[in-house]
Design an enzyme around this catalytic site. Sequence first.
Site, PDB file in Angstrom:
ATOM      1  N   ASN A 118      -3.869   6.559  -5.647  1.00  0.00           N
ATOM      2  CA  ASN A 118      -3.315   6.375  -6.990  1.00  0.00           C
ATOM      3  C   ASN A 118      -3.376   7.652  -7.814  1.00  0.00           C
ATOM      4  O   ASN A 118      -4.030   7.745  -8.840  1.00  0.00           O
ATOM      5  CB  ASN A 118      -4.042   5.239  -7.718  1.00  0.00           C
ATOM      6  CG  ASN A 118      -5.546   5.450  -7.795  1.00  0.00           C
ATOM      7  OD1 ASN A 118      -6.146   6.020  -6.895  1.00  0.00           O
ATOM      8  ND2 ASN A 118      -6.145   4.969  -8.866  1.00  0.00           N
ATOM      9  N   ASN A 301      -9.648  -5.243 -12.291  1.00  0.00           N
ATOM     10  CA  ASN A 301      -8.622  -5.871 -11.468  1.00  0.00           C
ATOM     11  C   ASN A 301      -9.123  -5.901 -10.020  1.00  0.00           C
ATOM     12  O   ASN A 301      -9.247  -4.836  -9.398  1.00  0.00           O
ATOM     13  CB  ASN A 301      -7.314  -5.085 -11.554  1.00  0.00           C
ATOM     14  CG  ASN A 301      -6.164  -5.757 -10.837  1.00  0.00           C
ATOM     15  OD1 ASN A 301      -6.185  -6.946 -10.584  1.00  0.00           O
ATOM     16  ND2 ASN A 301      -5.139  -4.981 -10.507  1.00  0.00           N
ATOM     17  N   ASP A 328     -15.764   0.631  -6.016  1.00  0.00           N
ATOM     18  CA  ASP A 328     -14.416   0.571  -6.587  1.00  0.00           C
ATOM     19  C   ASP A 328     -14.328   1.473  -7.820  1.00  0.00           C
ATOM     20  O   ASP A 328     -13.770   1.107  -8.856  1.00  0.00           O
ATOM     21  CB  ASP A 328     -14.014  -0.857  -6.940  1.00  0.00           C
ATOM     22  CG  ASP A 328     -12.499  -1.025  -7.053  1.00  0.00           C
ATOM     23  OD1 ASP A 328     -11.770  -0.213  -6.453  1.00  0.00           O
ATOM     24  OD2 ASP A 328     -12.042  -1.963  -7.736  1.00  0.00           O
TER      25      ASP A 328
END
Length: 441
Positions: A118, A301, A328
């Site tokens: 990302n 998320n 994460d």
Amino acid sequence: MVFNPSNCIFVFRNFDFKILYAMNTLIKSATIIDPSSPFHQQKKDILIVDGIITKIEDLIPSQKDFTIVTRENLHVSCGWFDTSVSFGEPGYEERETIKNGLEVAAKSGFTAVAVNANTNPVIDNKAAVAFLTNKAQGFATKLYPIAALTKDSEGKEMAELFDMQQSGAIAFGDYKKPVVNENLMKISLLYAQNFNGLVLSFPKNQSIAGDGIANEGINSTKLGLKGIPALAEELQIASNLLILEYTGGKLHIPTISTAKSVTLIKDAKKKGLQVSCSVAAHHLVLTDDELHEFDSNYKTNPPLRTKADCKALQKGITMGVIDIITSDHNPIDIEYKKVEFSEAKNGTIGLESFFGAINSVLSISDFIENITLKPRAIFGLETTSITTGNKADISFFNPEEKYIFTKKNIFSTSKNSAFINKKMTGKVYGIFSNNQLILNS
């Protein structure tokens, strides 16, 4: 005078830790936590020479050219591997650079991290993969790219998976984006089998989730927040598992968050499907009860779920259904977090708080297995063991020290941590990896 590098130590200071390059390192009185080692759960001295473990004994005498590692209640394990880390570079360096991110990872106990795609541009071609691996050369913590599954992570066209694997990518997935096109998922799983590739599929049915921003339940109703039902995750997982059953191949489902997701994956494993999954630290520890102050650091998320989900996820680890625990780690700069909850971006950093948070809810043996042996095997990396003759790849920690996690414990460029002011159990001392000793001061 003859210059002898074996007798020299080079010290670099940066945010209260030091990197030492030394030919001989002696670790004193360390309890070894490594099920693959014959010294598992034994307190030993460990001698490392030129990056190789040469002796493991009850007492190894010190010599003047040794760098000595001594810490209170010192424990060691094989180097920790985090399978879901986001850095900003390239494109979002204001969030985190590769250099600072790898230094933070080392300080947090990780000798290896898998970095998500990302970025801007997205890591969706072999040149982009090579950029990451080249940029990460020379650090103690090894960087492994997770390349995008689809071009620009748009979910429309499969990226050049084989070429990216040849350049160093260890898996393929569009970070936090589900594969909406089921036929594309089918083709990806079929194609990746040609080179034993690992496909990632984020568990979220966007049609069901809609524009929800919190777990659908009592808290979202009380707070007036649009809910994301657990069904959104579970429906996507069920669909992916049916496709996997049809195609074969290897599928990894990152950061599951609901009790039924554990059951679905458990049943799939019983069928013999090659499916693995991970859970994020914050989903093991925190619940949607945290949302009452509308602190955007708790906007994640998948969203934070219920206490029942937390317990089911913890049980999923002890039962061996969940294979991997991840931080994460997702840095978001302040301008996207210091806004109304509904407008804030999802994500929390997690490297620095990882061990202290997880160690409060799991046994040390479960923690170590799901952060060392299992993730390396699933992502196709070489496994390590604290045994004489092996390359030293070691994490140092104290599993008993208690403290409050505050902003002074954060060394990431972005400060969006969901664990600020939380009680922690367990302190990281540093790592030895890539022939570098990194110790927190």
